[in-house]
Design an enzyme around this catalytic site. Sequence first.
Site, PDB file in Angstrom:
ATOM      1  N   CYS A  86      37.513  49.430  45.288  1.00 48.65           N
ATOM      2  CA  CYS A  86      36.532  49.917  45.974  1.00 48.65           C
ATOM      3  C   CYS A  86      34.977  50.385  46.165  1.00 48.65           C
ATOM      4  O   CYS A  86      34.187  49.962  45.115  1.00 48.65           O
ATOM      5  CB  CYS A  86      37.239  50.756  47.176  1.00 48.65           C
ATOM      6  N   HIS A 203      43.039  49.016  47.777  1.00 49.49           N
ATOM      7  CA  HIS A 203      43.506  49.586  47.265  1.00 49.49           C
ATOM      8  C   HIS A 203      44.854  49.692  46.551  1.00 49.49           C
ATOM      9  O   HIS A 203      45.764  50.325  47.354  1.00 49.49           O
ATOM     10  CB  HIS A 203      43.276  51.691  47.380  1.00 49.49           C
ATOM     11  N   GLU A 205      46.775  51.087  44.197  1.00 51.13           N
ATOM     12  CA  GLU A 205      46.919  52.394  43.873  1.00 51.13           C
ATOM     13  C   GLU A 205      47.331  53.138  45.718  1.00 51.13           C
ATOM     14  O   GLU A 205      48.103  54.297  45.017  1.00 51.13           O
ATOM     15  CB  GLU A 205      45.697  53.696  43.442  1.00 51.13           C
TER      16      GLU A 205
END
Length: 227
Positions: A86, A203, A205
């Site tokens: 990002c 994302h 994660e």
Amino acid sequence: MKAGLIIFPGINRERDMAIALQNSFGTAPKMLWHKDTDLGGLDLVVIPGGFSFGDYLRCGAMAAQSPIMRAVKDHADRGGYILGVCNGFQILTEAGILPGALLRNASLRFLSMDCHLRVERADTVFTNRYQTGQTFRAVMAHGDGNYFADATMLDKLEAENLVALRYATRTGEIAAEANRNGSARAIAGIYSPNLRVLGLMPHPEDLVDPLMGGADGKPLFDALAAA
């Protein structure tokens, strides 16, 4: 593989990223302030998402001038691994480590939603726990995720097989409705020519544990941990 995680003023995704790294690596990443310049002993440098320096000027433009980015460029030149997610992807393009730019979303609105990413190649240290053509779920949370490069650069990325991920439907089709931010050729992430730097907008994660609602992103971190 030993990882370091860079923190800039305004970055707010470092804890999510630290959790994902520790989950796969078994140890916490080294936290690096943006004025640090020593990356000694690190194999992987991670630049997380957020709003570095409040996204003034352009997203990532000010962070790209921070002292640590000179060390990151040297790390890249030495063949070190770098992951930018990002705002991290935006910083990598602003620093000239990856080509192109991230523009305002085509809708001119901040997008916060799930998306699906299609793996374009599975022979890299980032994606070898996936299969080529496989799709996985990730989280979009950006206002400036519209990947842009001129036609010559886009053709170069295609010819050299440097497109890492594309926005796709759940079943892997490249379709306008899946490419919500309007990125050129539905590009969600790209590699450096040596395949050791990956920048991507969504994302992974945010989906590394069933308690988060899924673990689609965990293979990426498991692959890095095993490198």
